[in-house]
Design an enzyme around this catalytic site. Structure first.
Site, short mmCIF file in Angstrom:
data_model
loop_
_atom_site.label_atom_id
_atom_site.label_comp_id
_atom_site.label_asym_id
_atom_site.label_seq_id
_atom_site.Cartn_x
_atom_site.Cartn_y
_atom_site.Cartn_z
N ASP A 189 0.83 -1.20 0.00
CA ASP A 189 0.00 0.00 0.00
C ASP A 189 0.87 1.26 0.00
OD1 ASP A 189 -2.82 0.96 0.42
OD2 ASP A 189 -1.93 1.87 2.20
N GLU A 239 14.38 -15.49 0.94
CA GLU A 239 14.64 -16.51 1.96
C GLU A 239 13.71 -17.70 1.76
OE1 GLU A 239 13.89 -14.58 5.73
OE2 GLU A 239 15.61 -13.23 5.46
C1 NOJ Z 1 -4.62 2.66 -0.94
C2 NOJ Z 1 -5.72 1.71 -0.58
O1 NOJ Z 1 -6.06 0.93 -1.70
C3 NOJ Z 1 -6.86 2.57 -0.08
O2 NOJ Z 1 -8.02 1.82 0.09
C4 NOJ Z 1 -6.43 3.24 1.20
O3 NOJ Z 1 -7.44 4.13 1.62
C5 NOJ Z 1 -5.14 4.03 1.02
N1 NOJ Z 1 -4.16 3.33 0.26
C6 NOJ Z 1 -4.52 4.40 2.36
O4 NOJ Z 1 -4.03 3.27 3.02
#
Ligand code: NOJ
Length: 532
Positions: A189, A239
């Site tokens: 993310d 790993e």
């Molecule tokens: C991207 C994620 O897909 C989204 O759902 C989220 O709100 C933001 N990153 C923040 O983590």
């Protein structure tokens, strides 16, 4: 997969891990290679689970670690790999380390794991900068003692300090924790924002927006130092046998994407370029050409995305005139302009068949295999996305694509579960139910199944040859082994290239395919040439 909206086994209205396990046969029949689970970790759901309290546990409302192991075993038994979401830019404000940071006070080692700053003014009463958070509102939150913490997203999502060795170490522990449990890969993310340079003076939001930064250095976006983090992660992936994989969610210019996707880094990166395109032949072809070239340069494979849990579903985007402001349209209740639902679905099916013919990895979002449109008329009182509140009601946000799936055409929550679903399903969801589409040769579900099965046979090697001498509005290319994909994004029929039609996003039955002499408008067909 957005686990809270997939299938609910215990009737509390929230999807859960045993629910997913019970639906593994659906995933196996669909033919997917892997399932990416968006966060299922303990969370107050301030941002749909992307506010993580504890990265190495399961939210009790969603299941247990033992149930996670059961799900992995069930998926693996069908040859389906498992990808979990890693959220390294921020934790939740309920994370143990954040609570310790608040309790410990300014200047403490506990605060050093996050991005705390003294506020401006005699008592620190003003934020360190005027930066805006992605969901709206200020990006700094005061904690009442003159310190402020940075949150690029919601206030419940404090940003980690990636200069801190304990933060780095903790994420390596998390990667090993899930790898040891049999997880095959990770979706990372906000992969571009971890490492930050907050040296003084901080630029203003206007400078960030205008790109007028000292030496062009952005304080948190796409800094080179982030790749040291991913080199360390790569060592962890290696790993394991087989090595674990990863895909970056990195919102960076196309030419910077390869750095995230490199074999020394995460290995793959999403590109959202197709998702941003109109269903237009020129735009689609340009995007595909550019991304295949970038993937070749970085020694990786490309990725394709048309829908995910953060955007208006593509069946709805394509039902609207190009250029429609989607958030404004949602605010108007999804009726002005009225979506052309049939056209949207026709184009969505054509676009999906096009991307499934491409070399690289295609990421599908739950419900698109049913042709689900966006639920555009959710009541304000039902909205969960922090965007709604943080934007002060000027953006409705992403709940419309997160409404729980319809499994059956009747019964409680249309087969999602016995309780009242956490986001209400509209009555018309029944028309799209899995049960309705099962065994229906012309359904969207049948199209996805057939396309995914054929794709597995037709996929390698990862090259593509464009056909240039094609009518306007047509995107056509050949793949090795003598098969051709042709998409007609115009509205009038065009002649079909030579070959036997093995799939079409329009007419679908064997009889219809055999009789097809031209390609209808807004339709994709796959053909195999006689030489194969
Ligand atoms: C991207 C994620 O897909 C989204 O759902 C989220 O709100 C933001 N990153 C923040 O983590």
């Amino acid at each position: 997969m957005y686990p809270r909206s997939f299938a609910d086994s215990d009737g509390d209205g929230l999807g859960d891990l045993p629910g997913i396990t019970s639906r593994v046969p659906h995933l196996a029949a669909l033919g997917v290679d892997a399932v990416w689970l968006s966060p299922f970790y303990p969370s107050a759901l301030a941002d749909g689970g992307y506010d993580v309290d504890d990265h190495r546990d399961v939210d009790p409302r969603i299941g247990t670690l033992a149930q996670f192991d059961d799900l992995v075993a069930a998926l693996h038994a069908h040859g389906i790999r498992v990808v979990v979401d890693i959220v390294p830019n921020h934790s939740s404000d309920r994370h143990r380390w954040f609570r310790e940071a608040l309790a410990a006070g300014p200047g403490s080692p506990e605060r050093a794991r996050y991005v705390f700053r003294r506020g401006l003014g005699a008592d620190g009463e003003r934020p360190p900068s005027d930066w805006r958070a992605v969901f709206g509102g200020p990006a700094w939150e005061p904690v009442g003692d003159g310190d402020w913490y940075l949150h690029l997203f919601a206030p419940e999502q404090p940003d980690w300090n990636w200069d801190h060795p304990e933060v780095r170490e903790d994420f390596l522990t998390t990667l090993r924790f899930w790898s040891d449990r049999g997880v095959d890969g990770f979706r990372i993310d906000v992969a571009h924002a971890l490492t930050k340079d907050l040296s003084e003076p901080l630029p203003t939001q206007a400078e960030l927006d205008a790109g007028t930064l000292v030496d062009g250095r952005h304080p948190y976006e796409d800094r080179d130092a982030v790749h040291e983090v991913y080199r360390a992660w790569r060592a962890v992936f290696e790993e394991y046998d087989p090595p674990r994989t990863a895909v970056a969610e990195a919102w960076v210019p196309a030419h910077r994407r390869a750095r995230y996707a490199s074999p020394e880094g995460l290995g793959q990166a999403f590109n959202f370029d197709l998702l941003m395109d109109d269903p237009d032949a020129g735009q689609f072809r340009r995007t595909v050409e550019e991304n295949l070239a970038l993937a070749r340069e970085s020694g990786t494979s490309s990725t394709w995305v048309l829908s995910n849990h953060d955007v208006v579903r593509h069946a709805t985007r394509y039902a609207l005139p190009a250029g429609t402001d989607l958030q404004a349209w949602l605010l108007r209740g999804g009726t002005d302009p009225a979506p052309d639902v049939e056209r949207g679905l026709r184009l969505a099916r054509a676009a999906t068949a096009l991307v499934l013919a491409l070399p690289g990895s295609t990421y599908l979002y739950q419900g698109e295999e049913l042709g689900l449109p966006e639920v555009a008329d959710l009541d304000a009182a039902d909205l969960q996305d922090p965007t709604w509140v943080r934007s002060q009601g000027t953006e409705k946000g992403r709940d419309g694509c997160r409404v729980p799936l319809p499994w059956s055409a009747s019964g409680p929550a249309l087969g999602f579960g016995d309780g009242s679903p956490h986001l209400p399903q509209p009555a018309w969801f029944a028309d799209y139910a899995v049960e309705r589409q099962e065994g229906e040769a012309t359904s969207t579900l049948a199209l996805y199944r057939r396309a995914i099965a054929l794709r597995a046979r037709l996929q390698s090697p990862e090259t593509l040859e464009w056909a240039d001498d094609v009518p306007a509005g047509v995107v056509q290319f050949r793949r090795p082994g003598g098969w051709t994909s042709v998409t007609n994004l115009g509205t009038s029929p065009v002649p079909l290239p030579a070959g036997r039609v093995v799939l079409s996003s329009g007419p679908q039955t064997e009889d219809q395919l055999a009789l097809l002499t031209e390609l209808p408008g807004e339709t994709t067909a796959w053909l195999v040439t006689p030489s194969t």
